[in-house]
Scaffold this motif. Structure first.
Motif, PDB file in Angstrom:
ATOM      1  N   TYR A 256      -1.402   0.134 -35.405  1.00  0.00           N
ATOM      2  CA  TYR A 256      -0.888   1.018 -34.356  1.00  0.00           C
ATOM      3  C   TYR A 256       0.354   0.422 -33.687  1.00  0.00           C
ATOM      4  O   TYR A 256       1.298   1.146 -33.344  1.00  0.00           O
ATOM      5  N   GLU A 257       0.368  -0.892 -33.518  1.00  0.00           N
ATOM      6  CA  GLU A 257       1.558  -1.532 -32.937  1.00  0.00           C
ATOM      7  C   GLU A 257       2.783  -1.339 -33.833  1.00  0.00           C
ATOM      8  O   GLU A 257       3.903  -1.203 -33.336  1.00  0.00           O
ATOM      9  N   ASN A 258       2.556  -1.320 -35.148  1.00  0.00           N
ATOM     10  CA  ASN A 258       3.670  -1.216 -36.091  1.00  0.00           C
ATOM     11  C   ASN A 258       4.086   0.223 -36.383  1.00  0.00           C
ATOM     12  O   ASN A 258       5.181   0.444 -36.916  1.00  0.00           O
ATOM     13  N   THR A 259       3.226   1.176 -36.060  1.00  0.00           N
ATOM     14  CA  THR A 259       3.524   2.567 -36.439  1.00  0.00           C
ATOM     15  C   THR A 259       3.746   3.501 -35.252  1.00  0.00           C
ATOM     16  O   THR A 259       4.326   4.572 -35.422  1.00  0.00           O
ATOM     17  N   LEU A 260       3.290   3.103 -34.064  1.00  0.00           N
ATOM     18  CA  LEU A 260       3.436   3.970 -32.894  1.00  0.00           C
ATOM     19  C   LEU A 260       4.558   3.492 -32.001  1.00  0.00           C
ATOM     20  O   LEU A 260       4.986   2.333 -32.076  1.00  0.00           O
ATOM     21  N   GLN A 268      -3.380   4.522 -25.935  1.00  0.00           N
ATOM     22  CA  GLN A 268      -4.107   5.783 -26.066  1.00  0.00           C
ATOM     23  C   GLN A 268      -4.833   5.881 -27.399  1.00  0.00           C
ATOM     24  O   GLN A 268      -5.912   6.464 -27.494  1.00  0.00           O
ATOM     25  N   LYS A 269      -4.239   5.263 -28.409  1.00  0.00           N
ATOM     26  CA  LYS A 269      -4.829   5.333 -29.742  1.00  0.00           C
ATOM     27  C   LYS A 269      -5.925   4.286 -29.953  1.00  0.00           C
ATOM     28  O   LYS A 269      -6.941   4.556 -30.610  1.00  0.00           O
ATOM     29  N   ILE A 270      -5.758   3.097 -29.405  1.00  0.00           N
ATOM     30  CA  ILE A 270      -6.694   2.011 -29.691  1.00  0.00           C
ATOM     31  C   ILE A 270      -7.890   1.976 -28.729  1.00  0.00           C
ATOM     32  O   ILE A 270      -8.987   1.562 -29.124  1.00  0.00           O
TER      33      ILE A 270
END
Length: 307
Positions: A256-260, A268-270
């Protein structure tokens, strides 16, 4: 007894399924969160995620939600065009946003649409279908009117969540109606609902040895190792469970850090990853994770988890 991983919106997305499969075992089948139409077309993000899962070789069954034969045909055509030959039909979603459009649990009472769908399914020799449903939308006997239609179809299985739609996900499960469904159904049955630990699985297997399997949702979010613990016959220690949970989380968080874009999107995602894991990580860490307003505070909250 087969164990299927239920679809949960906001939780079991593409990356969750991918990394879960890398770390854990014991799941016979995953289901996608329901795929729906948006402005008359299947949502692009749903189709893109489904394509990714297929490319990774994950055993995933696309689930669709629909309220008419037109919606059914549009969705199934798009899914079959991706190369899938298994589709699950959602007759269980209790949320008014869907039931007000005659979808989900509301479809149990729409015999005319389901008769037309059954006719389409029975003519489709290249695709197999399953159905996930409630007992009804408002009353626990509503399924009885639909059963002749269900019995006219050769389904992979019929997954039953023995509640009505208006109960949402709480309140007493109606096992008497579940027993009646087992007697009346020509199709194999899968149990869904309130399976949180190994003792729950044992009880269902002992009570209903004739069913094909169980579908677990929140129980696997709260204890991701539940399926493999059951199938191996070996219960993991809390330390072993936490080590795998943290490994699983690390893969998701890094992705998520690399794609968001931006800390707000990442958090919000994690954060939903931990929603059902308070018993595993402790109240202090769980509360700190919920309160974290940036990734630095989030990482500090993670350090409160004690192995």
């Amino acid at each position: 007894m087969e164990i299927h991983f239920a679809p949960l919106q906001g939780h079991t997305d593409y990356y969750y399924r991918k990394f879960y499969s890398d770390i854990y075992d014991g799941i016979d089948c995953f289901y996608s969160p329901f795929i729906r139409l948006e402005k008359g077309e299947p949502r692009k993000q749903d189709i893109d995620r489904l394509r990714k899962s297929a490319d990774d070789g994950i055993n995933i069954v696309p689930q669709i939600i629909f309220g008419s034969t037109k919606e059914f045909n549009t969705l199934t055509t798009a899914i079959k065009d991706l190369g899938f030959n298994r589709i699950d039909l959602n007759l269980g979603c209790p949320y008014p946003m869907q039931t007000s459009k005659h979808r989900g649990a509301a479809l149990i009472n729409n015999i005319q649409v389901m008769e037309a769908v059954a006719d389409i399914i029975n003519k489709d020799k290249e695709t197999s279908y399953s159905i996930k449903m409630r007992l009804g939308l408002k009353e626990p006997e509503e399924w009885t009117s639909l059963m002749p239609v269900l019995n006219s179809m050769k389904l992979e299985h019929l997954t039953i969540h023995p509640r009505i739609g208006k109960q949402m996900y709480s309140g007493e499960i109606n096992e008497e109606q579940f027993k009646l469904i087992i007697k009346e159904s020509n199709n194999p049955i899968i149990w869904n609902g309130d399976i949180l630990n190994i003792e729950d699985i044992k009880r269902i297997q002992q009570e209903y040895p004739q069913i094909k399997g169980i579908m677990i949702g929140r129980g696997l979010l709260a204890r991701p190792s539940l399926a493999i613990e059951w199938k191996s016959g070996e219960e993991w220690t809390k330390k072993e469970r936490l080590q795998k949970i943290l490994q699983f989380h690390s893969l998701l968080f890094e992705t998520y850090e690399n794609t968001l874009c931006g800390q707000t999107q990442i958090l919000q995602k994690i954060k939903p990853f931990w929603e059902y894991l308070e018993d595993e990580i402790g109240r202090k860490a769980h509360k700190a994770i919920k309160k974290a307003i940036n990734t630095d505070k989030y990482r500090a909250a993670l350090r409160l988890i004690e192995l």
